[in-house]
Enzyme design. Sequence first.
Site, short mmCIF file in Angstrom:
data_model
loop_
_atom_site.label_atom_id
_atom_site.label_comp_id
_atom_site.label_asym_id
_atom_site.label_seq_id
_atom_site.Cartn_x
_atom_site.Cartn_y
_atom_site.Cartn_z
N ASP A 1 -40.57 -11.92 31.73
CA ASP A 1 -40.03 -13.08 32.45
C ASP A 1 -39.18 -12.62 33.62
OD1 ASP A 1 -39.55 -15.70 33.01
OD2 ASP A 1 -38.08 -16.01 31.43
N HIS B 1 -47.41 -23.38 32.35
CA HIS B 1 -46.01 -23.36 32.84
C HIS B 1 -45.90 -22.79 34.25
CE1 HIS B 1 -41.70 -22.97 32.91
NE2 HIS B 1 -41.73 -21.65 32.85
FE1 N7H Z 1 -40.07 -20.48 33.32
N1 N7H Z 1 -41.16 -18.12 29.24
O1 N7H Z 1 -40.78 -17.01 29.05
O2 N7H Z 1 -41.81 -18.78 28.46
N2 N7H Z 1 -41.19 -18.85 32.89
N3 N7H Z 1 -39.36 -20.50 31.41
N4 N7H Z 1 -38.80 -22.00 33.80
N5 N7H Z 1 -40.63 -20.34 35.24
C1 N7H Z 1 -41.98 -18.17 33.78
O3 N7H Z 1 -43.29 -15.62 36.42
C2 N7H Z 1 -39.77 -19.71 30.36
C3 N7H Z 1 -37.95 -22.65 32.97
C4 N7H Z 1 -40.20 -21.17 36.28
O4 N7H Z 1 -43.87 -18.14 40.41
C5 N7H Z 1 -42.72 -17.16 33.09
O5 N7H Z 1 -41.55 -14.50 35.78
C6 N7H Z 1 -39.01 -20.09 29.20
C7 N7H Z 1 -37.32 -23.75 33.64
C8 N7H Z 1 -40.76 -20.71 37.53
O6 N7H Z 1 -45.56 -18.03 39.07
C9 N7H Z 1 -42.35 -17.21 31.80
C10 N7H Z 1 -38.16 -21.09 29.57
C11 N7H Z 1 -37.82 -23.75 34.92
C12 N7H Z 1 -41.53 -19.61 37.22
C13 N7H Z 1 -41.39 -18.29 31.65
C14 N7H Z 1 -38.38 -21.34 30.96
C15 N7H Z 1 -38.73 -22.63 35.01
C16 N7H Z 1 -41.43 -19.41 35.79
C17 N7H Z 1 -43.75 -16.21 33.69
C18 N7H Z 1 -37.14 -21.84 28.77
C19 N7H Z 1 -37.52 -24.67 36.04
C20 N7H Z 1 -42.29 -18.74 38.20
C21 N7H Z 1 -43.14 -14.94 34.17
C22 N7H Z 1 -36.71 -21.46 27.60
C23 N7H Z 1 -37.26 -25.95 35.91
C24 N7H Z 1 -43.71 -19.24 38.35
C25 N7H Z 1 -42.63 -15.02 35.57
C26 N7H Z 1 -44.45 -18.40 39.36
C27 N7H Z 1 -42.08 -18.41 35.12
C28 N7H Z 1 -40.77 -18.72 30.47
C29 N7H Z 1 -37.70 -22.29 31.66
C30 N7H Z 1 -39.39 -22.26 36.16
C31 N7H Z 1 -42.92 -16.28 30.74
C32 N7H Z 1 -39.10 -19.52 27.81
C33 N7H Z 1 -36.31 -24.71 33.02
C34 N7H Z 1 -40.52 -21.31 38.90
#
Ligand code: N7H
Length: 500
Positions: free
Chosen positions: A226, A359
């Site tokens: 992440d 996501h």
């Molecule tokens: Fe998310 N996860 O680990 O499951 N997120 N996120 N997120 N997220 C991303 O691209 C996760 C949350 C964004 O540019 C990855 O770094 C979890 C909120 C955005 O391709 C993974 C939670 C918000 C991206 C996770 C969580 C976002 C992103 C892929 C809460 C905004 C970049 C790895 C517990 C409202 C997308 C990566 C791109 C990526 C996870 C929350 C946003 C694995 C567990 C609340 C913008």
Amino acid sequence: MRFSSICASFSLSILLGFASQAQASSGLLIDPPGFQPLPVLSRKKHAARDSGPGLNFSNIQGDILIGMRKNKEVFFFFGIQSVPTFKSKLASDIYPLITSTAQLLDNTTTMPATLLNIAFSQSGLTTLGVSGGLVNSSDPFATGQANDSVNLGDPQPITNNWIPGFVDTNSLHGMFLICSNTTENVNAELAHIRAILGDSIVEIHRLHGAARPGSEQGHEHFGFLDGIGQPAVDGFSPTVFPGQAEVAASAILFGQTDDSNNVTWAQDGSFLAFRQLKQLVPEFNKFLADNAVLVPGVNTPAEGAALLGARMMGRWKSGAPIALTPLKDIPSLGTNPQINNDFTFLNEVDNFGCPFSAHIRKTNPRADLTGDINGFPTHHIIRAGIPYGPEVTPTEAASNTTTIERGLAFVSYQSSIPNGFQFLQQRWANNPKFFPHPNFPVPGFDPVIGAFEGKPRNVQGLDLAHRTRNITLYTDFVQSRGGEYFFAPSLSAILTTISA
Ligand code: N7H
């Protein structure tokens, strides 16, 4: 970009260099494979990558641009009890301890052992007498996150699930962010600050975060790498990697453009959205195992479970994008920043590779919206969170039940909450009709963070064999424990405006 006269004096000696992550070895920051390198901000002469006057790294707090790289971190939320004492101690004793971006990434000096940053809520700014139009009165920063909870899809009433200190938006005035390589250092710095401020502040809430151990470092509690999908910020990022969105600094930092509704004191600051997001890891793992996406002749049940998780996320646990490898994880595609963002979704219109609901597609639709890889320029954020809580215990794993809270201390920086965090959560993740491609006009909720006040959520595209089928999620594997919106001011603003 504009340069204020206050800021200019700080920045003359700091220019952007191109060497890769020399600092990351200090232990304060982690350096997992797959992350884009941070710049070195050297006092030695280097040419800036963009032709603008450059960003004032001595004035910008250190946490804002570095992303999800912290080793240990404590978030300390406080209320102000005595305004005169707080202001005077802030100016005399706290201000010298606050870490700028330049200090953090300057390879000509030793990296500080501890990073200290500070941010204020609207009620904090009001309490301190800092008035004047940062945002309009209906902006979620001005009204506070508790009043935004319906828009964010949190179950109501929030008193059932939110940390009590986040519910009363009038009493929570600020937060300290303290990072280091050990919990002892973090605690020692916090004790030091509390000794300085004494009774002028009162603790409201505290959350300890830590990078996960061993090879899980850089992975959040579900197990996914992440922090690799971050935009390159003009004037900061040393390079733009293939497929990476490139954003103007004004998407993240306040007051970088002449045409913005500029409030001079706030230039070089950034809005910080904080959310304590609890993750139900054993329950998530059971859901994956129970609904494994089996492809005859290609995968085993365990691999089918991993495939379902990858389809929910848009990436395998390794970080490899399913747009590039839809059926099997190829870890080397996740750990190489030259490859791990090198996709656009432009030809992904059949829910075979990355589903529209995944996501990463919901929160960064890449070329879906505009045909351009940079997507919608104003809807980018820098994510700077960290996991909190312990590893899953054998008892929890065996019973498929969470008994100890763990999750993500979510932090995002953006120049506007309504364009950044709130937009992504409300308009994209929580909106079943986004993105409305003619093949799949209602792709459903983001299965990871999409929220519908705790009610069941439909998600399309998870079942590879029936790609228009809706799967109903009855459990929110990510649950809001609340949060607040803050403003992380520049160092000069802390000294001249907040402390004044
Ligand atoms: Fe998310 N996860 O680990 O499951 N997120 N996120 N997120 N997220 C991303 O691209 C996760 C949350 C964004 O540019 C990855 O770094 C979890 C909120 C955005 O391709 C993974 C939670 C918000 C991206 C996770 C969580 C976002 C992103 C892929 C809460 C905004 C970049 C790895 C517990 C409202 C997308 C990566 C791109 C990526 C996870 C929350 C946003 C694995 C567990 C609340 C913008």
